[in-house]
Design an enzyme around this catalytic site. Structure first.
Site, PDB file in Angstrom:
ATOM      1  N   LYS A   6       3.804  -3.876 -36.040  1.00 55.25           N
ATOM      2  CA  LYS A   6       2.512  -4.320 -36.589  1.00 55.25           C
ATOM      3  C   LYS A   6       1.453  -3.227 -36.610  1.00 55.25           C
ATOM      4  O   LYS A   6       0.673  -3.157 -37.543  1.00 55.25           O
ATOM      5  CB  LYS A   6       2.013  -5.555 -35.861  1.00 55.25           C
ATOM      6  CG  LYS A   6       1.605  -5.307 -34.437  1.00 55.25           C
ATOM      7  CD  LYS A   6       1.182  -6.612 -33.775  1.00 55.25           C
ATOM      8  CE  LYS A   6       0.689  -6.358 -32.385  1.00 55.25           C
ATOM      9  NZ  LYS A   6       1.068  -7.409 -31.449  1.00 55.25           N
ATOM     10  N   ARG A  53      -3.636 -16.808 -24.055  1.00 54.01           N
ATOM     11  CA  ARG A  53      -3.591 -16.658 -25.497  1.00 54.01           C
ATOM     12  C   ARG A  53      -2.603 -17.732 -25.961  1.00 54.01           C
ATOM     13  O   ARG A  53      -2.830 -18.903 -25.646  1.00 54.01           O
ATOM     14  CB  ARG A  53      -3.211 -15.233 -25.911  1.00 54.01           C
ATOM     15  CG  ARG A  53      -3.674 -14.925 -27.353  1.00 54.01           C
ATOM     16  CD  ARG A  53      -3.351 -13.511 -27.812  1.00 54.01           C
ATOM     17  NE  ARG A  53      -1.916 -13.343 -28.092  1.00 54.01           N
ATOM     18  CZ  ARG A  53      -1.396 -12.201 -28.548  1.00 54.01           C
ATOM     19  NH1 ARG A  53      -2.164 -11.145 -28.774  1.00 54.01           N
ATOM     20  NH2 ARG A  53      -0.099 -12.096 -28.777  1.00 54.01           N
TER      21      ARG A  53
HETATM   22  C1  PLP Z   1       1.868  -7.059 -30.584  1.00 53.98           C
HETATM   23  C2  PLP Z   1       2.805  -7.916 -29.881  1.00 53.98           C
HETATM   24  C3  PLP Z   1       3.818  -7.343 -29.101  1.00 53.98           C
HETATM   25  C4  PLP Z   1       3.974  -5.849 -28.925  1.00 53.98           C
HETATM   26  O1  PLP Z   1       2.968  -5.355 -28.072  1.00 53.98           O
HETATM   27  P1  PLP Z   1       2.919  -3.833 -27.604  1.00 53.98           P
HETATM   28  O2  PLP Z   1       1.891  -3.822 -26.550  1.00 53.98           O
HETATM   29  O3  PLP Z   1       2.560  -3.033 -28.799  1.00 53.98           O
HETATM   30  O4  PLP Z   1       4.255  -3.477 -27.080  1.00 53.98           O
HETATM   31  C5  PLP Z   1       4.693  -8.202 -28.462  1.00 53.98           C
HETATM   32  N1  PLP Z   1       4.574  -9.543 -28.581  1.00 53.98           N
HETATM   33  C6  PLP Z   1       3.615 -10.126 -29.307  1.00 53.98           C
HETATM   34  C7  PLP Z   1       3.547 -11.611 -29.379  1.00 53.98           C
HETATM   35  C8  PLP Z   1       2.698  -9.333 -29.982  1.00 53.98           C
HETATM   36  O5  PLP Z   1       1.735  -9.924 -30.716  1.00 53.98           O
END
Ligand code: PLP
Length: 368
Positions: free
Chosen positions: A37, A132
């Site tokens: 993302k 969250r």
């Molecule tokens: C963005 C996201 C991740 C990845 O997080 P990082 O800190 O970039 O490793 C994992 N799970 C969810 C639900 C996310 O939104």
């Protein structure tokens, strides 16, 4: 023409990070979902993750997943943010699995999957304290029973996400709670949950120095693969590159200027009233990059250069003893937040390299 501002992304360093984390986590039975993302679903990054051994790709935006499908990136795709009800048909079409917490949404996914003759996988997110997303643990069993009644939906597993909103750290206690929930759902619902996804890059401290990670068999990693850091204290992970991605900007003004502004001082363009300290005359340069292009707070300048401030289109630096000229380029180390915004800006181009060899140059749309 390289063009500035631009992100320089070293795919060889990212590949190294991926291989290293994938193999270290494999020793404790944990697979990695590579999260794209922050890279806006970049096919180059997704390919690098896959060649490094991730089990699949995850992204929070269905648009990014669609883009990767079109590229095409051949991978198992997981939507990490709970789908919008209004996007259910696109999610059933393009994602293999989505993370979910609402029965109405899963019912819509069920109807959409049925229409196209597919089965959509769901991972049910459980609330473990970060507040969250997540189903309250006490509601999970009834929730799973309700989901099992929906056609064209396969319950693939459960998961949790910590350290995103409240900073709740993944630890032995909450990870054991997730393991216990998986065990009890298997028994009470007559299932064998395949995926127990423990979290994100904030889980690495917990996962990397532990012989027993219980039922947790997956982590979703973005930041640590790209930046070589865990996400609780932003500590560099042993053996990983922390400099795979840099932001390069071009100097458009370079002058000796006083360090104190003059005139009646009120708010600046962002409602702040900055306080300057008199340091005499300084070598000040302006770079053509601003808040519209990146998060200036997430930029780390080279040694000897200090960031003085930023507006929408300008980054102002004190170049100390260094003389810089108009047209010079300065390279900044960046963090996750700066990357996220730079990737989303139409004014910032991307240059992929493998160490020094240019790989491809993604054209940027013309500025308005
Ligand atoms: C963005 C996201 C991740 C990845 O997080 P990082 O800190 O970039 O490793 C994992 N799970 C969810 C639900 C996310 O939104």
């Amino acid at each position: 023409m390289k063009g500035a501002p631009r992100l320089e992304i070293d795919l060889a360093k990212i590949h190294h990070n991926v291989r290293s984390l994938v193999s270290r986590l494999a020793t404790v039975g944990i697979s990695v979902t590579g999260v794209t993302k922050a890279a806006l679903g970049s096919a180059e990054i997704a390919d690098t993750f896959l060649r490094g051994g991730v089990a699949g790709i995850g992204d929070s935006r269905i648009e990014n997943i669609e883009k990767m499908r079109r590229a095409p990136v051949a991978a198992h795709m997981t939507l990490l943010r709970s789908p919008m009800l209004s996007q259910a048909s696109g999610v059933a079409m393009h994602a293999d699995v989505s993370f979910n917490t609402e029965l109405d949404v899963i019912a819509a996914l069920s109807a959409a999957a049925r229409k196209i003759g597919r089965t959509h996988g769901v991972v049910l997110m459980v609330e473990l304290g970060d507040l969250r997303e997540g189903i309250m643990p006490g509601d999970l069993e009834a929730f799973v029973h309700a989901v099992l009644r929906l056609p064209n939906i396969a319950v693939k597993g459960i998961g949790a996400n910590l350290a995103c909103l409240s900073g709740t750290s993944p630890d032995a206690t909450n990870m054991a709670e997730l393991t216990a929930l998986a065990d009890s759902i298997d028994v009470t619902c007559g299932l064998t949950l395949g995926i127990v996804s423990g979290g994100n890059s904030a889980n690495l401290e917990w996962a990397l120095d532990r012989p027993d990670t219980g039922r947790i068999n997956n982590l979703r990693l973005g930041e640590s693969l790209l930046f070589g850091r865990e996400a609780l204290h932003r500590k560099a992970i042993d053996g990983l590159h922390t400099d795979a991605i840099t932001l390069v900007a071009e100097v458009i003004e370079s002058k000796l200027k006083p360090s104190l502004p003059w005139g009646a001082i009120a708010q600046n363009a962002f409602g702040e009233t900055p306080r300057a300290r008199d340091r005499g005359a300084v070598s000040q340069a302006i770079l053509a990059v601003g808040r519209q292009d990146t998060d200036p707070c997430g930029l780390v300048p080279p040694a000897g250069i200090d960031i003085l401030g930023a507006s929408s289109d300008h980054l102002i630096v004190d170049t100390g003893r260094r003389r810089v000229s108009v047209g010079d380029e300065i390279s900044f180390a960046i963090n996750y937040s700066a990357l996220l915004r730079a990737m989303s800006s139409p004014f910032v181009s991307q240059m992929f390299t493998r160490q020094t060899k240019p790989y491809s140059l993604v054209a940027r749309p013309a500025a308005e």
